[in-house]
Design an enzyme around this catalytic site. Structure first.
Site, short mmCIF file in Angstrom:
data_model
loop_
_atom_site.label_atom_id
_atom_site.label_comp_id
_atom_site.label_asym_id
_atom_site.label_seq_id
_atom_site.Cartn_x
_atom_site.Cartn_y
_atom_site.Cartn_z
N LYS A 102 38.48 45.71 33.17
CA LYS A 102 37.87 44.80 32.52
C LYS A 102 36.41 44.49 33.15
CE LYS A 102 42.52 41.77 33.43
NZ LYS A 102 42.95 40.82 33.86
N HIS B 109 43.98 45.22 33.69
CA HIS B 109 45.03 44.98 33.31
C HIS B 109 46.10 45.83 32.47
CE1 HIS B 109 47.52 43.17 29.89
NE2 HIS B 109 47.97 44.02 29.31
N ASN C 199 40.78 39.31 37.42
CA ASN C 199 41.43 40.51 38.28
C ASN C 199 41.43 41.98 37.97
OD1 ASN C 199 42.50 40.42 36.24
ND2 ASN C 199 44.81 40.09 37.04
N GLU D 149 49.87 47.14 22.87
CA GLU D 149 48.31 47.29 23.00
C GLU D 149 47.61 48.78 23.04
OE1 GLU D 149 48.89 45.81 26.79
OE2 GLU D 149 49.47 44.02 26.33
N TYR E 170 45.23 38.98 23.35
CA TYR E 170 45.97 37.94 24.57
C TYR E 170 46.41 36.87 23.37
CZ TYR E 170 44.02 39.90 29.06
OH TYR E 170 43.60 40.96 29.96
P1 CMP Z 1 46.14 39.93 32.62
O1 CMP Z 1 46.85 40.96 33.07
O2 CMP Z 1 44.86 40.81 31.87
O3 CMP Z 1 47.20 39.46 31.53
C1 CMP Z 1 46.28 38.15 31.20
C2 CMP Z 1 45.59 37.60 32.33
O4 CMP Z 1 45.19 35.69 32.46
C3 CMP Z 1 45.84 38.01 33.40
O5 CMP Z 1 45.64 39.36 33.66
C4 CMP Z 1 44.85 37.40 34.35
O6 CMP Z 1 43.61 37.60 34.46
C5 CMP Z 1 44.59 35.73 33.99
N1 CMP Z 1 45.29 35.28 34.03
C6 CMP Z 1 44.74 33.70 34.13
N2 CMP Z 1 45.38 32.47 34.99
C7 CMP Z 1 47.03 33.11 35.12
C8 CMP Z 1 47.76 32.57 35.55
N3 CMP Z 1 47.75 30.98 36.01
N4 CMP Z 1 49.08 32.65 35.40
C9 CMP Z 1 49.02 34.30 34.73
N5 CMP Z 1 47.19 34.92 34.69
C10 CMP Z 1 46.77 34.03 34.61
#
Ligand code: CMP
Length: 142
Positions: A11, A117, A114, A128, A51
């Site tokens: 990311k 992904h 984070n 994906e 998303y």
């Molecule tokens: P990712 O694995 O990219 O999939 C969806 C993303 O939403 C997740 O990582 C997080 O970075 C983001 N996200 C933000 N808030 C939440 C939440 N409350 N629960 C899950 N994903 C979240």
């Protein structure tokens, strides 16, 4: 156990930290092979499409703004149980809860940012991978 392919994204915050190589090294150390790879910058519209399953969630807009805020690396990882193994290498979604030594514990800044992904199921991996790669862009590395 079976050989699977999964979609992985480094990311914008992890690209900014200049740790792409370290993240790729983790995949390789665990025996996963990168069989497709590109650096791109998502448009806001494309991030929303990627998303779309989270469309109703309160974090959807922030997530899409963040994911289109800078370049990302997208790659297809291949190996035995690649989907679940990649998820354990990444660690929990929230970096504050991620296992020590996992990528998110090391490079995640927050739940929103984070670091990485990874597809969460075979169905997601199939969608994906297709979202980012044509079949001729994925290589056989045997
Ligand atoms: P990712 O694995 O990219 O999939 C969806 C993303 O939403 C997740 O990582 C997080 O970075 C983001 N996200 C933000 N808030 C939440 C939440 N409350 N629960 C899950 N994903 C979240």
């Amino acid at each position: 156990m079976s050989i699977e392919r999964t979609l992985s994204i480094v990311k914008p915050n992890a690209v900014k930290k200049n740790v792409i190589g370290d993240i790729f090294a983790r995949f390789e150390e665990e025996g996963l092979k990168i069989v497709a790879l590109k650096m791109i910058k998502l448009s806001f519209k494309k991030a929303k499409d990627f998303y779309r399953e989270h469309e109703e969630k309160p974090f959807y807009r922030n997530l899409c703004e963040f994911m289109s805020s800078g370049p990302i690396c997208v790659q297809v990882l291949e190996g035995e149980d690649a989907i679940s193994r990649n998820r354990s290498i990444m660690g929990a979604t929230n970096p504050a809860e991620a296992e020590s030594g996992s990528i998110r514990a090391k490079y995640g800044d927050s739940l929103d940012e984070n670091g990485v992904h990874g597809s969460d199921s075979l169905k997601s991996a199939t969608r994906e991978i297709k979202f980012f790669f044509e079949s001729h862009e994925i290589y056989c590395r045997d």
